[in-house]
Structures are given as C-alpha cells and as structure tokens.
Write an enzyme that holds these catalytic residues in place. Structure first.
Site, PDB file in Angstrom:
ATOM      1  N   HIS A  41     -52.690  83.842  35.087  1.00 50.81           N
ATOM      2  CA  HIS A  41     -52.692  83.012  33.882  1.00 50.81           C
ATOM      3  C   HIS A  41     -51.307  82.498  33.516  1.00 50.81           C
ATOM      4  CE1 HIS A  41     -56.619  85.265  32.922  1.00 50.81           C
ATOM      5  NE2 HIS A  41     -56.885  84.093  33.447  1.00 50.81           N
ATOM      6  N   CYS A  94     -38.606  68.669  28.114  1.00 52.20           N
ATOM      7  CA  CYS A  94     -38.465  68.590  29.565  1.00 52.20           C
ATOM      8  C   CYS A  94     -37.101  67.968  29.877  1.00 52.20           C
ATOM      9  CB  CYS A  94     -39.599  67.744  30.148  1.00 52.20           C
ATOM     10  SG  CYS A  94     -39.403  67.387  31.909  1.00 52.20           S
TER      11      CYS A  94
HETATM   12 ZN   LIG Z   1     -41.126  65.806  32.155  1.00 52.92          ZN
END
Ligand SMILES: [Zn+2]
Length: 176
Positions: free
Chosen positions: A48, A81
């Site tokens: 998971h 990110c």
């Molecule tokens: Zn990204």
C-alpha cells in the site's frame, strides 16, 4: 505448539528473500501498512505504499516515481512536485486505486518460502490476507502473531495471540 516451535522452524529454514515478518532472521518482508519504514528490513514489499514517500499528484513524467520525504512537520501545507511545480501527494494506495501489479506479483512469489509469518494484521483485507494460505499450500510452516484471533487462526500452523512488539524481540533472542 509454542514460540519454541516457531523458533525451531525459523532456525532450520534457509533465508528466504521475502517474509511477512520482522525478526532479524528474516531477509525480507511484505507490508500492507503504510507507516513501517524504520524496522530495518532489507527487502520490504510495500503493498500500500509508504507515508514517507511522496509523488506528483498529476504523475508528470519525472514526478510519477515516488521520492522520500520524512520532514515532520512538512514546511508547506501541501508539498509540491519539484519537476512540474504541481501538488505532491503521499505515495500510498488510496481507496479506489489499484495496488501495483508488480508488488502483488513479488508478494505472491514471496509465499514460496519455508516459514511465513503474519504479524499484527486482521487478515481480512485481500490480496494480502490470502498470502498466508498460499504459503501454506506451497509447503511453508505458517504462523500468525496478533493480539486477537483472525480468520487466519483457523488454518495457520501456529497462532500466537500476543502483541508483536513482545513476541518478535523474544523470537530474535531465541534465534540469536
Ligand atoms: Zn510533477
């Protein structure tokens, strides 16, 4: 049967690349949890995912592959990110998402072992719940370590109804 029975089976077994266990005699483990990252297991299959890994929410080309982030607390409410600047998310399997097929295959392969331990689980969530029975059908000695009886209690070779944090260190001592 007793813990000594389990010790006897573990001490006779050849190292297996993956077990569902954490004793030092084990060379690997598979986990259905997302928070067990510091047990020192060398070859852990995380069915998971891990809360300590994040990935790009939009799965951009470079951000789809998870990277570690163990900062506590995170400096931003939502991490970003580093590749596309979008949001990042925990690299765990959320409801409605599929398990990584390669991880499931590796976990299934890990059932071909001599001793298979199921530790600290209700043994009701599949596919993980099916691995102990598969290991047993392939000839493994199977044992569960859990506070309460589970569906696996009815078929494993040994059921140890105790806290894993008490049993596993004792098992390590017996194997030392
Ligand atoms: Zn990204």
């Amino acid at each position: 049967m007793s813990l000594c029975t389990l010790q006897a089976h573990l001490s006779r077994s050849a190292p297996c690349p993956r077990h569902t266990t954490a004793p030092s005699a084990a060379k690997g483990a598979l986990s259905a949890g997302t928070d067990r990252t510091r047990a020192g297991t060398s070859d852990l299959i995380r069915l998971h995912g891990s809360l300590w890994m994040i990935k790009c929410f939009d799965e951009c080309a470079h951000g789809a592959r998870p990277w570690p982030d163990e900062r506590v607390p995170l400096p931003d409410a939502v991490p970003h990110c580093p590749h596309c600047g979008g949001y990042a998310r925990p690299a765990v399997v959320w409801f409605g998402e599929s398990l990584d097929a390669a991880d499931v295959d590796r976990a299934s392969e890990a059932t071909a072992c001599e001793v298979f331990l199921t530790v600290g689980t209700s043994a009701v969530v599949y596919p993980a719940a099916g691995f102990a029975r598969r290991a047993q059908s392939l000839g493994a000695f199977t044992a569960e370590i859990n506070l309460e009886p589970t569906p696996a209690s009815s078929f494993v070779d040994l059921s140890v109804l105790c806290a894993a944090e008490d049993v596993l260190p004792r098992l390590d001592q017996l194997l030392a």
